[in-house]
Design a protein around this motif. Structure first.
Motif, PDB file in Angstrom:
ATOM      1  N   ALA A 117       0.794  -1.084  -0.366  1.00 19.93           N
ATOM      2  CA  ALA A 117       0.051   0.040   0.314  1.00 19.93           C
ATOM      3  C   ALA A 117       0.914   1.079  -0.326  1.00 19.93           C
ATOM      4  N   VAL A 118       1.891   1.003   0.961  1.00 16.97           N
ATOM      5  CA  VAL A 118       3.397   2.396   0.782  1.00 16.97           C
ATOM      6  C   VAL A 118       3.587   2.621  -0.279  1.00 16.97           C
ATOM      7  N   THR A 119       4.313   1.149  -0.983  1.00 15.30           N
ATOM      8  CA  THR A 119       4.694   1.742  -2.548  1.00 15.30           C
ATOM      9  C   THR A 119       3.391   1.922  -3.673  1.00 15.30           C
ATOM     10  N   LEU A 120       2.942   1.964  -3.117  1.00 14.86           N
ATOM     11  CA  LEU A 120       1.586   2.278  -4.658  1.00 14.86           C
ATOM     12  C   LEU A 120       1.491   3.912  -4.603  1.00 14.86           C
ATOM     13  N   GLU A 121       1.305   4.094  -3.285  1.00 14.84           N
ATOM     14  CA  GLU A 121       1.251   5.430  -3.006  1.00 14.84           C
ATOM     15  C   GLU A 121       2.418   6.540  -3.109  1.00 14.84           C
ATOM     16  N   PHE A 122       3.664   5.392  -3.643  1.00 14.29           N
ATOM     17  CA  PHE A 122       4.844   6.639  -3.605  1.00 14.29           C
ATOM     18  C   PHE A 122       5.329   6.479  -5.189  1.00 14.29           C
TER      19      PHE A 122
END
Length: 424
Positions: free
Chosen positions: A124-129
């Protein structure tokens, strides 16, 4: 309390809050706040949010603490109206929730081969980044330059590789403590790398701004040199004025009208050469145009046609004006180098709160496009389209309009930008 669980949750929480702050930076400028103020605030927001997350693990309470913490950050560290800060923090918090929901929905549907909750959070954090990177690279308007595509791809590979590595670690037969320790280290690596990437981007932007400022200083120095030389030439001209007028009167008395006319033309040209290309009294406009046009005539061999009518007072930021006129004239010079028949027309008129800019020049008829975006013909491939993109950014900043014309071998651009509070 398991020390490795705490390590992972702490590192993951740092990563998550960092992403939220990156989103805020997309919309709000940072104040010139000292580090001894910002660092305790960032640390306090992270610590409060992490403690609530780790010990209570109540989703709504954790989200509320994140929202409140980001509000404190926005009001202390960022500039902007209260309404805009509330809106931006809301968007930042919502984006975190939405990306998590998207990832878990994909996992539930079997679209992502992720089974462990920690790895899902990292996804999720990677997608946001990824989304932040795309916005910064293709949408964000307050950056004059961007890092090369190689840097962008490196960050994607690092983030994607981190997720894959995290899933491999989670599926191994190691103890839960070792798995959480490994995932915590991966979070730490990502946080530090993202931070370094951001600092490199900022340093790159500052270097480009410094180069632009150095060129602007050179322009001003050149303009002061032109003014000083003009004053000396005018003194000499006034000294010889009586002789010039006497000679012209002599020609007229002797009915040598053609000779008198040619002499008057020579006299008129000498006055124009004293004044330079532009002499509006507006130091910003005069500096940029005299500097650029002198280089175009000297290096390219093209004498421009000029029509200038602007107030002598400053009507927009010299930095913005430099970007606007500098890029347009640099592009024109680049095109003129590649043609034999050289033509350059420049019109700069301010009236009724609007600045009209029209620059037309001959070019070789070759146009390069990328997804409908017109690119330059510069040899340096990394510079393609940057000039026009920066021009468009300035035009949008002043709520203006820009239209490009390409007909046969004549390139033209017409710009209207709206400026308030200038008296003509």
């Amino acid at each position: 309390m398991k020390i490795y669980d705490a390590l992972f949750s702490a590192m993951f929480n740092i990563l998550s809050i960092y992403m939220n702050i990156r989103i805020i930076k997309l919309f709000l400028p940072v104040k010139s706040t000292k580090k001894y103020v910002t660092l305790p605030i960032y640390t306090g927001v992270w610590l409060c949010n992490w403690l609530l997350y780790y010990f209570l693990n109540i989703q709504n309470l954790t989200t509320l603490s994140l929202f409140v913490g980001l509000m404190i950050v926005s009001f202390v560290i960022f500039e902007g109206s209260a309404g805009k800060k509330i809106a931006v923090v809301t968007v930042s918090t919502a984006s975190c929730i939405i990306t998590e929901n998207i990832v878990w929905e994909m996992c539930n549907r079997g679209l992502l081969p992720v089974k462990s909750e920690p790895v899902g959070g990292l996804c999720a954090v990677t997608l946001e980044f990824f989304i932040i990177l795309l916005i910064e690279k293709y949408v964000r308007l307050d950056r004059y330059t961007k890092l090369p595509k190689g840097s962008f791809m490196n960050m994607i590979l690092l983030s994607g590789g981190s997720v894959v590595l995290s899933e491999i670690i989670a599926l191994t037969e190691h103890s839960d403590d070792m798995v959480m320790f490994g995932l915590g280290i991966i979070c730490l690596i990502n946080v530090s790398t993202y931070y370094v990437y951001e600092k490199i981007s900022e340093s790159h932007r500052q270097n480009m701004e410094r180069a632009a400022m150095e060129q602007q200083v050179e322009m001003y120095a050149k303009q002061f040199e032109v003014i000083g030389q003009s004053q000396e030439d005018l003194k000499a001209l006034r000294h010889d004025m009586n002789n010039h007028i006497t000679l012209i009167n002599t020609y007229l008395q002797n009915k040598e009208y053609e000779v008198a006319s040619k002499y008057a033309e020579q006299f008129s040209e000498s006055i124009k050469s004293i004044q330079g290309y532009v002499r509006t009294g507006n130091i910003g406009v005069d500096s940029i145009l005299n500097y650029k046009l002198e280089r175009i005539e000297r290096d390219v061999g093209c004498k421009p046609e000029i029509e200038i009518s602007v107030p002598d007072q400053s009507f927009m930021s010299d930095f913005d004006l430099n970007i606007l006129l500098g890029n347009l004239l640099d592009n024109a010079a680049e095109a003129l180098r590649k043609v034999e028949d050289k033509y350059l027309s420049i019109k700069l008129v301010y009236a009724r709160g609007a600045l009209y800019i029209s620059i037309y020049n001959s070019f070789n008829g070759k146009i390069r496009r990328n997804n409908q975006m017109i690119l330059s013909s510069k040899e340096d491939g990394t510079s393609h389209g940057i000039g026009l993109a920066n021009v468009e950014r300035i035009v949008n900043k002043y709520d203006g309009t820009m239209k490009i014309h390409c007909k046969e071998k004549l390139w033209g651009i017409d710009i209207i930008i709206y400026i308030k509070g200038v008296q003509t």
